[in-house]
Design a protein around this motif. Structure first.
Motif, PDB file in Angstrom:
ATOM      1  N   SER A  32       1.830  -2.685  -7.202  1.00 46.89           N
ATOM      2  CA  SER A  32       1.390  -3.137  -5.878  1.00 46.89           C
ATOM      3  C   SER A  32       0.368  -2.186  -5.282  1.00 46.89           C
ATOM      4  O   SER A  32      -0.657  -2.610  -4.725  1.00 46.89           O
ATOM      5  CB  SER A  32       2.598  -3.254  -4.932  1.00 46.89           C
ATOM      6  N   LEU A  33       0.637  -0.894  -5.387  1.00 39.80           N
ATOM      7  CA  LEU A  33      -0.292   0.104  -4.863  1.00 39.80           C
ATOM      8  C   LEU A  33      -1.650  -0.002  -5.547  1.00 39.80           C
ATOM      9  O   LEU A  33      -2.705   0.025  -4.887  1.00 39.80           O
ATOM     10  CB  LEU A  33       0.301   1.497  -5.053  1.00 39.80           C
ATOM     11  N   ASP A  34      -1.648  -0.146  -6.850  1.00 41.91           N
ATOM     12  CA  ASP A  34      -2.906  -0.262  -7.587  1.00 41.91           C
ATOM     13  C   ASP A  34      -3.666  -1.524  -7.180  1.00 41.91           C
ATOM     14  O   ASP A  34      -4.892  -1.492  -7.000  1.00 41.91           O
ATOM     15  CB  ASP A  34      -2.613  -0.275  -9.089  1.00 41.91           C
ATOM     16  N   ALA A  61       0.820  -1.210   0.000  1.00 43.35           N
ATOM     17  CA  ALA A  61       0.000   0.000   0.000  1.00 43.35           C
ATOM     18  C   ALA A  61       0.855   1.261   0.000  1.00 43.35           C
ATOM     19  O   ALA A  61       0.390   2.329  -0.419  1.00 43.35           O
ATOM     20  CB  ALA A  61      -0.931   0.002   1.219  1.00 43.35           C
ATOM     21  N   PHE A  62       2.096   1.158   0.473  1.00 41.65           N
ATOM     22  CA  PHE A  62       3.027   2.282   0.414  1.00 41.65           C
ATOM     23  C   PHE A  62       3.766   2.347  -0.928  1.00 41.65           C
ATOM     24  O   PHE A  62       4.672   3.158  -1.098  1.00 41.65           O
ATOM     25  CB  PHE A  62       4.028   2.196   1.560  1.00 41.65           C
ATOM     26  N   GLY A  63       3.362   1.487  -1.861  1.00 37.12           N
ATOM     27  CA  GLY A  63       4.010   1.478  -3.161  1.00 37.12           C
ATOM     28  C   GLY A  63       5.391   0.864  -3.137  1.00 37.12           C
ATOM     29  O   GLY A  63       6.244   1.212  -3.962  1.00 37.12           O
ATOM     30  N   LYS A  64       5.621  -0.074  -2.212  1.00 35.82           N
ATOM     31  CA  LYS A  64       6.934  -0.690  -2.067  1.00 35.82           C
ATOM     32  C   LYS A  64       6.938  -2.097  -2.660  1.00 35.82           C
ATOM     33  O   LYS A  64       5.983  -2.871  -2.444  1.00 35.82           O
ATOM     34  CB  LYS A  64       7.325  -0.781  -0.588  1.00 35.82           C
ATOM     35  N   GLU A  70      10.346   0.568  -8.990  1.00 39.20           N
ATOM     36  CA  GLU A  70       9.293   1.517  -9.331  1.00 39.20           C
ATOM     37  C   GLU A  70       8.127   0.810 -10.022  1.00 39.20           C
ATOM     38  O   GLU A  70       6.956   1.068  -9.712  1.00 39.20           O
ATOM     39  CB  GLU A  70       9.862   2.603 -10.242  1.00 39.20           C
ATOM     40  N   ARG A  71       8.445  -0.092 -10.951  1.00 39.13           N
ATOM     41  CA  ARG A  71       7.389  -0.826 -11.672  1.00 39.13           C
ATOM     42  C   ARG A  71       6.557  -1.665 -10.706  1.00 39.13           C
ATOM     43  O   ARG A  71       5.319  -1.595 -10.715  1.00 39.13           O
ATOM     44  CB  ARG A  71       8.018  -1.735 -12.734  1.00 39.13           C
TER      45      ARG A  71
END
Length: 423
Positions: free
Chosen positions: A353-355, A287-290, A347-348
């Motif tokens: 993951s966030l989406d 959720a943190f885009g990690k 980054e990809r």
């Protein structure tokens, strides 16, 4: 509706945090919700959510506890509760005996933990939600012929709270102060950072935690400045502190940092380049885009990615391997080095993951489904004769289960050390 929520305990574990977050989200949908629990750090989260907290007896000599069942029954009467929602094994049985059998108050149970359902579980009248696909299928087969409903409820993530730094937040929600966290723990110098947020417990967690420490120590000479930040508290914290001290001594620097327990671990997630975890902790990292690597048991590890997401449907964000191997052969090494050395790949995977979390695991959607199941449980309340009959069956299975446990414990106590033989 008037709903009583009974978490497994009031520690900062995934299942109990899920219980409080879902209780708050259901309250925000217009229902009255109470939380019932003992002492523990999760009480702060309950208070921050503005949820009324009811006390349980602090000590239970046996589980299921008659005192807990009586306390639940009294709360159901006092607050005219429509549905009791319990999390994990013993709270469900205690609510079943305290609210469902004598009064017919619907009880819905949620099981997020790994493993098969124990034999003493009610098989009729009490709907269940389970957290991953394999248990969903197994439970459906076990209970389906007897008419009890089973629903799949994957771990929820509150994306209004857990989100990348700088993205939109809910009104009044404070931003995450990463700099203060880094200063407190001596992490100010930018460096490649792996983060673990977990209960430091022996059951399910110990292998996962030790392997991550060993893998980072193994990679530290190859990745300049590499560090592991491990957030959490629990029964094996002292053991892990000693392991970290030994590994740091071998490396000649502070590469492994244990911060202790944090009621709000968001700064750690925000600091991470890569998150290692399982279950809800893995989802919060995503959720943190990690980019996130799931480390399970028996040597299992796998990076979460578009190419692998289907592999997690059966056991959730967890896994079992063929057996633990020496650190130099641990597949975790390859997963970490591939992500740490490739910023574009991080980054990809982080964006994807966030989406995924926002589409599939968002708290609001899970709460809406939960309310539908509450309504269904109220509409399908069994008659008194069926409730009593199931209570008798549960009692018989529980006696058998306890007898088996006592027998196993007695055999362990009486089995002395083997005598050495000579020839």
């Amino acid at each position: 509706m008037r709903i009583l929520v009974c978490p497994h305990d009031m520690q900062l574990g995934g299942s109990s945090i899920n219980a409080v977050d879902l209780a708050r989200a259901v309250r925000d949908l217009g229902h009255e919700v109470w939380v019932m629990g003992r002492q523990g750090p999760l009480r702060q989260r309950v208070a921050a959510a503005g949820l009324p907290l009811l006390a349980l007896p602090e000590r239970a000599r046996v589980r299921p506890s008659p005192a807990v069942s009586r306390t639940i029954a009294a709360a159901v009467r006092r607050h005219r509760i429509d549905v009791v929602h319990t999390y994990e094994y013993w709270p469900l049985v205690e609510a079943f005996l305290g609210a469902f059998v004598p009064r017919g108050t619907p009880v819905l149970g949620t099981i997020m933990s790994m493993g098969s359902l124990p034999p003493y579980f009610p098989r009729t009248g009490v709907p269940l939600t389970v957290g991953y696909g394999e248990l969903y299928e197994e439970t459906g087969e076990l209970r389906g012929l007897e008419g009890a409903r089973v629903h799949l409820l994957e771990p929820p993530v509150d994306t209004a709270i857990d989100h990348p730094i700088g993205s939109a937040t809910a009104d009044g929600e404070p931003e995450v102060d990463v700099d203060a966290f880094a200063a407190e723990h001596g992490l100010l110098k930018p460096a490649p950072t792996v983060v673990v947020v977990s209960r430091l417990a022996r059951h399910l967690k110990q292998e996962h935690l030790e392997r991550t420490m060993d893998a980072v120590a193994r990679l530290a000479p190859e990745v300049p400045g590499l560090r592991l930040v491990m957030v959490g508290g629990g029964s094996i914290e002292g053991e892990l502190q000693a392991r970290a001290a030994a590994l740091n001594g071998d490396l000649g620097r502070r590469a492994i940092v244990l911060t202790g327990e944090m009621a709000d671990p968001r700064p750690a997630y925000a600091l991470a380049d890569v998150v290692v975890g399982m279950g809800s902790s893995a989802l919060r990292g995503m959720a943190f885009g990690k980019p996130t690597v799931v480390v399970g048991e028996q040597g299992f590890s796998k990076a979460v990615a578009p190419e692998t997401i289907g592999d997690f449907d059966a056991l959730g964000f967890y896994g079992l391997g063929a057996g633990r191997v020496p650190v130099e052969q641990d597949p975790l090494l390859g997963h970490l080095i591939a992500l740490l050395r490739d910023e574009a790949e991080r980054e990809r995977i982080g964006t994807w993951s966030l989406d995924l979390v926002r589409r599939r695991f968002a708290l609001d959607g899970q709460a809406t489904r939960l309310v539908e199941w509450y309504e269904q449980a109220r509409a399908e309340r069994p008659v008194a004769r069926g409730r009593v009959g199931e209570a008798v069956r549960v009692g018989g299975r529980l006696v058998g289960f306890k007898a088996t446990q006592r027998g196993q414990a007695l055999r362990r106590r009486t089995r002395g050390p083997r005598r050495a033989t000579t020839g």
